[in-house]
Design an enzyme around this catalytic site. Structure first.
Site, PDB file in Angstrom:
ATOM      1  N   GLY A  10       6.750  -1.860 -23.118  1.00 12.66           N
ATOM      2  CA  GLY A  10       6.089  -1.632 -24.406  1.00 12.66           C
ATOM      3  C   GLY A  10       5.257  -2.841 -24.808  1.00 12.66           C
ATOM      4  O   GLY A  10       5.203  -3.219 -25.977  1.00 12.66           O
ATOM      5  N   ALA A  11       4.577  -3.423 -23.804  1.00 16.12           N
ATOM      6  CA  ALA A  11       3.945  -4.742 -24.020  1.00 16.12           C
ATOM      7  C   ALA A  11       2.449  -4.666 -24.313  1.00 16.12           C
ATOM      8  O   ALA A  11       1.782  -5.697 -24.338  1.00 16.12           O
ATOM      9  CB  ALA A  11       4.193  -5.628 -22.805  1.00 16.12           C
ATOM     10  N   ARG A  13       1.022  -3.941 -27.093  1.00 14.61           N
ATOM     11  CA  ARG A  13       0.704  -4.361 -28.469  1.00 14.61           C
ATOM     12  C   ARG A  13       1.958  -4.888 -29.152  1.00 14.61           C
ATOM     13  O   ARG A  13       3.044  -4.858 -28.569  1.00 14.61           O
ATOM     14  CB  ARG A  13       0.147  -3.182 -29.286  1.00 14.61           C
ATOM     15  CG  ARG A  13       1.076  -1.982 -29.324  1.00 14.61           C
ATOM     16  CD  ARG A  13       0.558  -0.887 -30.239  1.00 14.61           C
ATOM     17  NE  ARG A  13      -0.656  -0.256 -29.730  1.00 14.61           N
ATOM     18  CZ  ARG A  13      -0.706   0.601 -28.719  1.00 14.61           C
ATOM     19  NH1 ARG A  13       0.398   0.927 -28.062  1.00 14.61           N
ATOM     20  NH2 ARG A  13      -1.835   1.155 -28.340  1.00 14.61           N
ATOM     21  N   TYR A 151      16.880   6.384 -35.184  1.00 13.24           N
ATOM     22  CA  TYR A 151      16.466   5.032 -34.783  1.00 13.24           C
ATOM     23  C   TYR A 151      17.653   4.057 -34.878  1.00 13.24           C
ATOM     24  O   TYR A 151      17.897   3.264 -33.950  1.00 13.24           O
ATOM     25  CB  TYR A 151      15.320   4.601 -35.695  1.00 13.24           C
ATOM     26  CG  TYR A 151      14.706   3.263 -35.368  1.00 13.24           C
ATOM     27  CD1 TYR A 151      13.824   3.117 -34.305  1.00 13.24           C
ATOM     28  CD2 TYR A 151      14.997   2.147 -36.140  1.00 13.24           C
ATOM     29  CE1 TYR A 151      13.249   1.886 -34.015  1.00 13.24           C
ATOM     30  CE2 TYR A 151      14.428   0.912 -35.862  1.00 13.24           C
ATOM     31  CZ  TYR A 151      13.552   0.790 -34.802  1.00 13.24           C
ATOM     32  OH  TYR A 151      12.986  -0.427 -34.515  1.00 13.24           O
ATOM     33  N   ALA A 153      20.867   4.740 -34.797  1.00 16.34           N
ATOM     34  CA  ALA A 153      21.866   5.066 -33.765  1.00 16.34           C
ATOM     35  C   ALA A 153      21.403   4.512 -32.419  1.00 16.34           C
ATOM     36  O   ALA A 153      22.198   3.951 -31.657  1.00 16.34           O
ATOM     37  CB  ALA A 153      22.066   6.575 -33.688  1.00 16.34           C
ATOM     38  N   LYS A 155      19.456   1.941 -31.853  1.00 15.43           N
ATOM     39  CA  LYS A 155      19.490   0.473 -31.827  1.00 15.43           C
ATOM     40  C   LYS A 155      20.932  -0.048 -31.854  1.00 15.43           C
ATOM     41  O   LYS A 155      21.230  -1.085 -31.251  1.00 15.43           O
ATOM     42  CB  LYS A 155      18.676  -0.094 -32.987  1.00 15.43           C
ATOM     43  CG  LYS A 155      17.172   0.205 -32.879  1.00 15.43           C
ATOM     44  CD  LYS A 155      16.559  -0.410 -31.630  1.00 15.43           C
ATOM     45  CE  LYS A 155      15.041  -0.309 -31.600  1.00 15.43           C
ATOM     46  NZ  LYS A 155      14.462  -0.925 -30.404  1.00 15.43           N
ATOM     47  N   ILE A 184       8.953  -6.660 -39.233  1.00 13.75           N
ATOM     48  CA  ILE A 184       7.909  -7.402 -38.524  1.00 13.75           C
ATOM     49  C   ILE A 184       6.570  -6.661 -38.656  1.00 13.75           C
ATOM     50  O   ILE A 184       6.523  -5.433 -38.520  1.00 13.75           O
ATOM     51  CB  ILE A 184       8.262  -7.543 -37.012  1.00 13.75           C
ATOM     52  CG1 ILE A 184       9.703  -8.054 -36.812  1.00 13.75           C
ATOM     53  CG2 ILE A 184       7.242  -8.450 -36.304  1.00 13.75           C
ATOM     54  CD1 ILE A 184      10.005  -9.446 -37.310  1.00 13.75           C
TER      55      ILE A 184
HETATM   56  P1  NAI Z   1       4.622  -0.902 -31.657  1.00 14.99           P
HETATM   57  O1  NAI Z   1       4.657   0.537 -32.015  1.00 14.99           O
HETATM   58  O2  NAI Z   1       3.608  -1.780 -32.275  1.00 14.99           O
HETATM   59  O3  NAI Z   1       4.533  -1.046 -30.060  1.00 14.99           O
HETATM   60  C1  NAI Z   1       5.426  -0.358 -29.221  1.00 14.99           C
HETATM   61  C2  NAI Z   1       4.831  -0.271 -27.819  1.00 14.99           C
HETATM   62  O4  NAI Z   1       5.750   0.506 -27.020  1.00 14.99           O
HETATM   63  C3  NAI Z   1       3.489   0.469 -27.779  1.00 14.99           C
HETATM   64  O5  NAI Z   1       2.548  -0.261 -27.020  1.00 14.99           O
HETATM   65  C4  NAI Z   1       3.812   1.802 -27.128  1.00 14.99           C
HETATM   66  O6  NAI Z   1       2.743   2.344 -26.356  1.00 14.99           O
HETATM   67  C5  NAI Z   1       4.993   1.436 -26.249  1.00 14.99           C
HETATM   68  N1  NAI Z   1       5.829   2.599 -25.906  1.00 14.99           N
HETATM   69  C6  NAI Z   1       6.198   3.624 -26.714  1.00 14.99           C
HETATM   70  N2  NAI Z   1       6.896   4.525 -26.019  1.00 14.99           N
HETATM   71  C7  NAI Z   1       7.003   4.062 -24.752  1.00 14.99           C
HETATM   72  C8  NAI Z   1       7.593   4.554 -23.568  1.00 14.99           C
HETATM   73  N3  NAI Z   1       8.239   5.733 -23.547  1.00 14.99           N
HETATM   74  N4  NAI Z   1       7.512   3.813 -22.437  1.00 14.99           N
HETATM   75  C9  NAI Z   1       6.851   2.613 -22.444  1.00 14.99           C
HETATM   76  N5  NAI Z   1       6.225   2.123 -23.520  1.00 14.99           N
HETATM   77  C10 NAI Z   1       6.314   2.823 -24.672  1.00 14.99           C
HETATM   78  O7  NAI Z   1       6.115  -1.441 -31.970  1.00 14.99           O
HETATM   79  P2  NAI Z   1       6.645  -2.896 -32.343  1.00 14.99           P
HETATM   80  O8  NAI Z   1       6.737  -3.002 -33.797  1.00 14.99           O
HETATM   81  O9  NAI Z   1       5.921  -3.923 -31.568  1.00 14.99           O
HETATM   82  O10 NAI Z   1       8.150  -2.774 -31.814  1.00 14.99           O
HETATM   83  C11 NAI Z   1       8.576  -3.258 -30.559  1.00 14.99           C
HETATM   84  C12 NAI Z   1      10.085  -3.162 -30.503  1.00 14.99           C
HETATM   85  O11 NAI Z   1      10.669  -3.885 -31.583  1.00 14.99           O
HETATM   86  C13 NAI Z   1      10.617  -1.742 -30.618  1.00 14.99           C
HETATM   87  O12 NAI Z   1      11.759  -1.584 -29.783  1.00 14.99           O
HETATM   88  C14 NAI Z   1      11.023  -1.653 -32.062  1.00 14.99           C
HETATM   89  O13 NAI Z   1      12.011  -0.687 -32.264  1.00 14.99           O
HETATM   90  C15 NAI Z   1      11.543  -3.053 -32.309  1.00 14.99           C
HETATM   91  N6  NAI Z   1      11.565  -3.451 -33.699  1.00 14.99           N
HETATM   92  C16 NAI Z   1      10.411  -3.514 -34.442  1.00 14.99           C
HETATM   93  C17 NAI Z   1      10.481  -3.909 -35.755  1.00 14.99           C
HETATM   94  C18 NAI Z   1       9.276  -4.016 -36.636  1.00 14.99           C
HETATM   95  O14 NAI Z   1       9.443  -4.274 -37.824  1.00 14.99           O
HETATM   96  N7  NAI Z   1       8.076  -3.844 -36.131  1.00 14.99           N
HETATM   97  C19 NAI Z   1      11.767  -4.248 -36.395  1.00 14.99           C
HETATM   98  C20 NAI Z   1      12.890  -4.158 -35.523  1.00 14.99           C
HETATM   99  C21 NAI Z   1      12.775  -3.773 -34.225  1.00 14.99           C
END
Ligand code: NAI
Length: 243
Positions: A10-11, A13, A151, A153, A155, A184
């Protein structure tokens, strides 16, 4: 260069991209994985780190693809030393209105995807007798959150998986930790309205939103030599929202 190889899911963005940047700056070679090929390729071009960063299209829900891509990464880079399980999604809704697929999709990506990726790197890491697995959990996996049962559950499951894997792999030189971010500023949280943001910030002692780089620095620390006696830990990066 420390010569080590890090895989970040998921890198393309957000937090995953910040982790890839921080690891690259820390001397790692980085396999940037994402389901979104266009965004992932663009991001790797922007990194401009010829050879040291490569993009792999990867849907973490697909166990067969995970296995194949991890094998390809080991073939291309020679090893896999660090795995950052970051890919995650939200499909929010109150339980009384939640559709089965909303529940399932979130569990499939956030929890099953983390499991598939970890399982795929365990054997190469055992052979190397060293490795780091870092799972991105969430503060709401610790606290719960109305409207995010699926979500939360997933995490909370990631935290249980982290602790179990840590126990299974400690004697093999592999540490397994989680990072639990708070609120974040990324695309994931951009969907929230101004009112929801203000409400959320009221519960955060450090009076600002977290940045992806705040999470990436915690990941970089857990990946490094200085963290070699830390395993099964959940590192909060939440501005004090949950202690
Ligand atoms: P984001 O939505 O900005 O980026 C997530 C990335 O994961 C995207 O590039 C997307 O294409 C990719 N992705 C989605 N489904 C996928 C799949 N099946 N296989 C491979 N890639 C996939 O999310 P963000 O905010 O950067 O979050 C990253 C991680 O941090 C997530 O696990 C999220 O649950 C966790 N997180 C985020 C928080 C926040 O406030 N933004 C807070 C706590 C946890």
């Amino acid at each position: 260069m420390n010569g080590k190889v890090a895989v970040v899911t998921g890198a393309a963005r957000g937090i995953g991209a910040a982790c890839a940047r921080a690891l690259l700056a820390g001397g790692y070679r980085v396999a940037v994985c994402d389901i979104d090929a266009a965004a992932g390729e663009k991001f790797v071009r922007e990194l401009g780190a010829t050879g040291d960063a490569r993009f792999y299209v990867l849907n973490v829900m697909d166990a067969g693809q995970v296995e194949a891509v991890m094998k390809q990464i080991v073939a291309d880079f020679g090893s896999v030393d660090v795995l950052v399980n970051n890919a995650g999604i939200t499909r929010d809704g109150l339980v009384m209105r939640m559709k089965a697929e909303q529940w399932q999709q979130v569990l499939d990506v956030n929890l099953n995807g983390t499991y598939y990726c970890a399982q795929a790197v365990v054997m190469p890491m055992i052979k190397q007798r060293q490795g780091r697995i870092i799972n991105i959990a969430s503060v709401v996996g610790q606290m719960g959150n109305a409207g995010q049962a699926n979500y939360c559950a997933s995490k909370a499951g990631v935290i249980g998986l982290t602790k179990s894997l840590a126990r299974e792999l400690a004697s093999r030189g592999i540490t397994v930790n989680a990072v639990a971010p708070g609120f974040i500023e990324t695309d994931m949280t951009a969907k929230l309205g101004e009112k929801a943001r203000e409400e959320l910030l009221r519960n955060v002692p450090i009076p600002r939103l977290g940045q992806p780089e705040d999470v990436a620095q915690a990941v970089l620390f857990l990946a490094g030599e200085g963290a070699s006696y830390i395993t099964g830990h959940v590192l909060n990066v939440n501005g004090g929202m949950y202690m």
